[in-house]
Design a protein around this motif. Sequence first.
Motif, PDB file in Angstrom:
ATOM      1  N   VAL A 189       0.792  -1.218  -0.167  1.00  0.00           N
ATOM      2  CA  VAL A 189       0.044  -0.188  -0.152  1.00  0.00           C
ATOM      3  C   VAL A 189       1.019   1.266  -0.150  1.00  0.00           C
ATOM      4  CG1 VAL A 189      -1.776   1.150   1.060  1.00  0.00           C
ATOM      5  CG2 VAL A 189      -1.825  -1.280   1.347  1.00  0.00           C
ATOM      6  N   SER A 190       0.802   2.060  -0.900  1.00  0.00           N
ATOM      7  CA  SER A 190       1.772   3.223  -1.269  1.00  0.00           C
ATOM      8  C   SER A 190       1.793   4.346  -0.261  1.00  0.00           C
ATOM      9  CB  SER A 190       1.485   3.716  -2.671  1.00  0.00           C
ATOM     10  OG  SER A 190       0.339   4.325  -2.862  1.00  0.00           O
ATOM     11  N   ASN A 191       0.467   4.385   0.415  1.00  0.00           N
ATOM     12  CA  ASN A 191       0.386   5.615   1.337  1.00  0.00           C
ATOM     13  C   ASN A 191      -0.646   5.379   2.443  1.00  0.00           C
ATOM     14  OD1 ASN A 191      -2.050   6.316   0.077  1.00  0.00           O
ATOM     15  ND2 ASN A 191      -1.149   7.442  -1.427  1.00  0.00           N
ATOM     16  N   ARG A 233       0.703  -0.961   7.423  1.00  0.00           N
ATOM     17  CA  ARG A 233       1.126   0.226   6.598  1.00  0.00           C
ATOM     18  C   ARG A 233       0.851   1.249   7.645  1.00  0.00           C
ATOM     19  NH1 ARG A 233       2.485   4.317   6.059  1.00  0.00           N
ATOM     20  NH2 ARG A 233       2.810   5.677   4.198  1.00  0.00           N
ATOM     21  N   LEU A 234      -0.177   1.489   8.538  1.00  0.00           N
ATOM     22  CA  LEU A 234      -0.441   2.427   9.173  1.00  0.00           C
ATOM     23  C   LEU A 234       0.398   2.684  10.668  1.00  0.00           C
ATOM     24  CD1 LEU A 234      -4.311   2.406   8.899  1.00  0.00           C
ATOM     25  CD2 LEU A 234      -2.612   4.117   8.146  1.00  0.00           C
ATOM     26  N   GLN A 237      -5.681  -4.022  -9.257  1.00  0.00           N
ATOM     27  CA  GLN A 237      -4.305  -4.438  -8.946  1.00  0.00           C
ATOM     28  C   GLN A 237      -4.484  -4.846  -7.939  1.00  0.00           C
ATOM     29  OE1 GLN A 237      -1.567  -1.597 -10.277  1.00  0.00           O
ATOM     30  NE2 GLN A 237      -2.678  -0.849 -11.784  1.00  0.00           N
ATOM     31  N   SER A 238      -3.416  -5.690  -7.393  1.00  0.00           N
ATOM     32  CA  SER A 238      -3.280  -6.375  -6.084  1.00  0.00           C
ATOM     33  C   SER A 238      -2.938  -5.425  -4.929  1.00  0.00           C
ATOM     34  CB  SER A 238      -2.219  -7.475  -5.893  1.00  0.00           C
ATOM     35  OG  SER A 238      -0.897  -6.886  -6.360  1.00  0.00           O
ATOM     36  N   ASN A 239      -2.500  -4.203  -5.432  1.00  0.00           N
ATOM     37  CA  ASN A 239      -1.896  -3.208  -4.379  1.00  0.00           C
ATOM     38  C   ASN A 239      -3.035  -2.111  -4.292  1.00  0.00           C
ATOM     39  OD1 ASN A 239      -1.746  -1.804  -6.864  1.00  0.00           O
ATOM     40  ND2 ASN A 239       0.356  -1.165  -6.413  1.00  0.00           N
ATOM     41  N   ARG A 240      -4.243  -2.340  -4.886  1.00  0.00           N
ATOM     42  CA  ARG A 240      -5.527  -1.544  -5.125  1.00  0.00           C
ATOM     43  C   ARG A 240      -5.158  -0.063  -5.205  1.00  0.00           C
ATOM     44  NH1 ARG A 240      -9.647  -3.554  -2.093  1.00  0.00           N
ATOM     45  NH2 ARG A 240      -9.595  -5.714  -2.195  1.00  0.00           N
ATOM     46  N   GLU A 241      -4.065   0.233  -6.388  1.00  0.00           N
ATOM     47  CA  GLU A 241      -3.597   1.136  -6.944  1.00  0.00           C
ATOM     48  C   GLU A 241      -4.004   1.410  -8.002  1.00  0.00           C
ATOM     49  OE1 GLU A 241      -2.097   4.050  -5.205  1.00  0.00           O
ATOM     50  OE2 GLU A 241      -2.642   2.686  -3.485  1.00  0.00           O
ATOM     51  N   GLY A 242      -5.447   0.918  -8.614  1.00  0.00           N
ATOM     52  CA  GLY A 242      -5.875   1.377  -9.967  1.00  0.00           C
ATOM     53  C   GLY A 242      -6.455  -0.231 -10.500  1.00  0.00           C
ATOM     54  N   ILE A 243      -6.824   0.082 -11.590  1.00  0.00           N
ATOM     55  CA  ILE A 243      -7.221  -1.232 -12.362  1.00  0.00           C
ATOM     56  C   ILE A 243      -6.445  -1.804 -13.084  1.00  0.00           C
ATOM     57  CG2 ILE A 243      -9.131  -1.931 -14.066  1.00  0.00           C
ATOM     58  CD1 ILE A 243     -11.019   0.232 -12.899  1.00  0.00           C
TER      59      ILE A 243
END
Length: 828
Positions: free
Chosen positions: A21-23, A159-160, A484-490
């Motif tokens: 998770v990037s952020n 991530r948090l 995408q697996s990282n939930r950062e787009g389709i």
Amino acid sequence: MKELSFRVAAKTARLFGRENVSNAEGAISELVKNTYDADATMCLVCFIPRFSSAPKELTKSEFDRIHRIHPEIGEFYAVQSEVYERLKVAYNQNAEVADELASSLLDLWLIDNGDGMTAKTIEDNWMVIGTNNKEKNSTSDAGRARTGAKGIGRFALDRLGSECQLFSSSATKESVSNIEWIVNWDDFDAADKTLEDIKAVLQEDQIPLEERLRFLRDYPPIAASVSQFAGAGFNWLKGTAIRIGLLRDDWQKRDVQHLYKMLAELIPPLDQRVLNLFLFDAREPNNYGVVTAEVLEDYDYKIDAEIGSDGAVKIKLVRNELDVERIDPDLFEMDEMLDPPYDEESFRLDELSYTKTLDELFPGAPEDFKKNAEALGSFKVSLRFYKKGAPSARDSRIYPYRAFQPGPRKAWIEEFGGLKIYRDNFAVRPYGELGGRAFDWLSLGQRVAINPVQASRKGWKVSPQNLAGTVTISRLENAKLNDQSNREGIIENEYFATFRELVKRVIQEFEDDRSHIHFNLNRLYQSKNEAEKSKSEGAEAAARVTKSPEKATVEDAQTLARAYTAQQEEIRELRDEQTMLRALATLGTVLISFSHEMGQLQNTMSGRSAELSDILSSYIDRDSLTGVGGAFNPFEILEEWEEDDKKVRQWFTFALSSIRADKRRRKKINLMQHLQKTKKTWKGFLEPRQITLEYEVTPEDAELNVLAFEIDLDSVFNNLILNSVEALLSDQHQGARQIMISVEQSGLQVRINYCDNGPGLDPSIRDAASIFKFAVTTKRDASGQANGTGLGMWILAAVVQAYGGSYRAYGPGKEPGFRMEILLPLKK
């Protein structure tokens, strides 16, 4: 031999969590989605200080976390064994400062009133990495389509922050369950451990969630929000609360502000929401609160479209830009404004509703694209267009705009603008996020850069900064659009490419409607203001003043001023056109720059394969290779090379003949001779493709001349021939391939009739005149993207208009093929 099992290193959890998770905002959005899946009606995101005053002891982790931001905490604590003890003297001297420093250590709480979890749910689902529970049970008890599917969303907790403590209460008719689940994510960093070695703690107790959260009642803003939504079913009897400690981010004021904006965009901006969000920061208790994202209804245009899996696209268009009562009635007497949807009756409708098929929206699109579009499933597009600035005084005279407040509108769109994708009531990040890498995920800005014209020119393209809206999809209905697996787009596959083209085509419906209306309003204004007359009178006045300056009058000055204004308007339109032509001219300049080298290559390639074959024959008897396959026979390879060289030489001949300097001078051109040259130029290209090009000029019309640039006539005929070649070679055409051009005199004009026997215009093109519009093309690749420029016929129209001529294309008739007529003035 023996069978082996895979062993999974403990750090895999880190790959799923903080490295996936990037952020932090993305992590919070994943956890909020979990509350939605649990049928919650309210979710609280709260930043709460762990300490209200400096405690007597701090763990090493707590001390290090505070010390990282506030090194001065070291003045109040000293290490003793494995903890840091408060220094009594230092604290008594400055307790207020010490308390403030200690209270900077925040815990992040995420609380919902969903169904909660039992111990069995924790063991069977929560503790199983990649569980398919939400795939098997894709719909919640309340009928919601569950947003999660990959079974790794809970790792967003990592991530948090390092610490995680989860409390949950669930209730059935028979019993109430209360559980506590604890894990330290830093334990997974151990290099020599496997996942099975790391343990989380789960215990059942008798402490209900309501009791666990009693401390929140000390914060009036939270209590007020809870009571505000009591009618929506909020209670503490069931739900889940997650405390995340030792946060990995500092969460400064600007970070919380950005989080609020993200949460506002996380759920579609609808009046009635199934999930209400609340953000609280104890450091600023009176800021934030209930998360809202109001829709600005002061729009200029609104378009709603429902794309069906059957290929039907239902469109609803609302025009809100113009004051209908102030529109000049003469507008509806113009040729292009007589029929729906542009007639006066259509303008007075609250909403325009119509349906188009994929064939109508994408004429000439390949079958693979249509299949992909239907396989995508149904989805909806809803967008609004807003002008940001107030119109100029001149524009206000031309276009009867409805009054609006530019300031509030500009502020709103700069905060909530962008076209966002929502899957099952949740935003798919980062599409449409202002300042994000995928804000312009449709590349609308690129289209504007290619064609930066005013709305008064047909082919106008909207800037992404002027749009706000949503594209609504579903995990069940649109299974081809996977995250995408990282939930950062389709995942960007062929279906996503088709999806983008469909959305852009919906936007084009609005663009075409607005530019069509603005174009005709501008024409009406020019005709009523006698722009051409003003320029003519200005030219006469300029001649008089130049000849006799001393005789110049005030009337001459006024005439020249009117002419200047009219000329400036024409210059502005020409600049728009020149912007596009400049790009085309650049390509021509590059071609001219390499013309010498191309000529040398053309000479070099002439006969080189035959020479090599002769040299080879002195060493190898050609007859000895009889029966040897082409891939191993050098003589046959050289013959194939010669054919390739021939094709390249033909292209060089065509390109070099098009850029000769004499073609860029205006002169008298005999049309029969020009057609002879055109046929000769195209011969080497058409013959291998079995296409015949014939022209017909009667003896009495053999001396018909026009005054023109030869390169302009080349643009007309070459664009027509190129289109015919592609049509004749397409799968839609069978049989002979023929192109015919005839020339005849018609009064003071010359009529050029052009036709071929190909498939003709695509049946989906209802108005044959539309092919002359800028960027209109029926050539598309497998993904539905236009792979034609849409410039050929537009250039033809521009050239003919520049010479004071006219043109007309004919739609499908009884006879197959394409046919058009061009009229040009004869040279007197």
